[in-house]
Write an enzyme that holds these catalytic residues in place. Structure first.
Site: not given
Ligand code: TYM
Length: 330
Positions: A111, A194, A197
């Site tokens: 990022k 991947k 978003k």
């Molecule tokens: P975020 O918002 O980017 O994504 C949410 C969840 O979706 C999963 N994910 C995917 N899984 C499969 N294929 C993909 N292409 C894909 N893109 C995203 C992510 O792995 C995630 O599980 N840092 C985290 C949010 C967070 C969090 C936490 C998660 C903040 N605190 C504590 C777990 C525990 C994030 O940005 O997810």
């Protein structure tokens, strides 16, 4: 009962990767674990956000959790900024974290890649510490996430172990739960990346709120590999990705899916995949649109109250251990 904690950021459009890699597993695990599902709005601030659109996205994400099948009568759904303990524990953990550990995080490197170090936000660097605080506050056993969060989970475990070693047993050490299939759904337009978003090219991802025409068009345009055989094969990432999505959406094994497509062409795969996806998305979107703001507010207010009860217990212990007791200590 063992606990799970997970969350997603209210940024961009939630896509099929988010659902298949994370939310889908949350809905299954919520019946076996005491569950906390958070809308991590403070994490969203690590990138520039329009305040009004952040409010809209936060609300939308909470509705998506419900539409996906998170049951507010068994799980706690809440907004991160409603529970101040998250930011407070972040500071306390910051003081136990090394800059080197944070600079090594792949997501930070990715990022921050397009920006000069001089202008990269401190929040982006500190992002994983806030995530560790999220998880550790709830004495979490299991964290269901996609593959891209694995490194953040490792840091969370390291921080917890270090704190326990230096100040006495305080945090439960969480385990990641990364599904065998669906942990890394790839972009439809570039299967080496991947589904994300933040992708500026919307054709690579299927949004959970995309309508049927858009879904059909995106799958039709999806990149394929050379060759004609429809089989799971690591050397053919585009077809393998489409088959993985199909298998998960239709609850079939890889073998069943391969049998289904034996002798068929890519065109057939794409049209059956579109149909399966639309069959999933239509009732999902119907549930989404039927949730009223009033109902949502009740759920989130109650969720924040429950979350605070758990979080404050852990935070009190942490502060006690560190000698941060304020006027009480005088
Ligand atoms: P975020 O918002 O980017 O994504 C949410 C969840 O979706 C999963 N994910 C995917 N899984 C499969 N294929 C993909 N292409 C894909 N893109 C995203 C992510 O792995 C995630 O599980 N840092 C985290 C949010 C967070 C969090 C936490 C998660 C903040 N605190 C504590 C777990 C525990 C994030 O940005 O997810």
């Amino acid at each position: 009962m063992k606990r799970i904690f997970s969350g997603a950021q209210p940024t961009g459009n939630l896509h099929l990767g988010n659902y298949l890699g994370a939310l889908r597993n949350w809905t299954q695990l919520q019946h076996e674990y005491e569950s906390f599902f958070c809308i991590v709005d403070l994490h969203a601030l690590t990138q520039p956000q329009n305040p009004q659109s952040l409010i809209t996205k936060t609300k939308e994400l909470a509705k998506l959790y419900l539409a996906a099948g998170i049951d507010p009568t068994v799980s706690t759904i809440f907004i991160q900024s409603d529970v101040a303990e998250h930011t407070e524990l972040t500071w306390l953990l910051n003081c136990q974290t090394r800059i080197g550990e944070l600079e090594r995080m792949t997501q930070f490197k990715e990022k921050g890649r397009n920006t000069e170090r001089e202008s990269t936000g401190v929040g982006l660097l500190d992002y994983p510490v806030l995530m560790a605080a999220d998880i550790l506050l709830y004495q979490t056993d299991l964290v269901p996430v996609g593959e891209d969060q694995k490194q953040h989970l490792e840091l969370t475990r390291d921080l917890a172990q270090r704190f326990n070693r230096d100040y006495g047993e305080t945090f439960r050490i969480p385990e990641p739960f990364i599904p065998k299939a669906g942990a890394r759904i790839m972009s439809l337009s570039d299967p080496t990346k991947k589904m994300a978003k933040s992708d500026v090219d919307p054709s690579g991802s299927i949004g959970l709120l995309d309508d049927a025409d858009i879904v059909t068009r995106k799958f039709k345009r999806a990149v394929t590999d050379s060759g004609t055989e429809i089989k799971f094969d690591n050397t053919r990432p585009a077809i393998t990705n489409l088959l993985t999505i199909y298998a998960l959406l239709t609850n079939q094994t890889n073998e069943q899916v391969e049998n289904n497509f034996a002798g068929k062409g890519y065109g057939q795969l794409k049209s059956e995949l579109s149909e399966a996806c639309i069959a999933f998305l239509q009732p999902f979107q119907e549930r989404f649109h039927n949730i009223t703001d009033e109902h949502l507010r009740d759920i989130l207010t109650g969720g924040a109250r429950r979350a605070r009860e758990s979080a404050s217990q852990t935070l009190d212990t942490v502060k006690e251990r560190l000698g941060i007791v304020g006027a009480r200590g005088i």
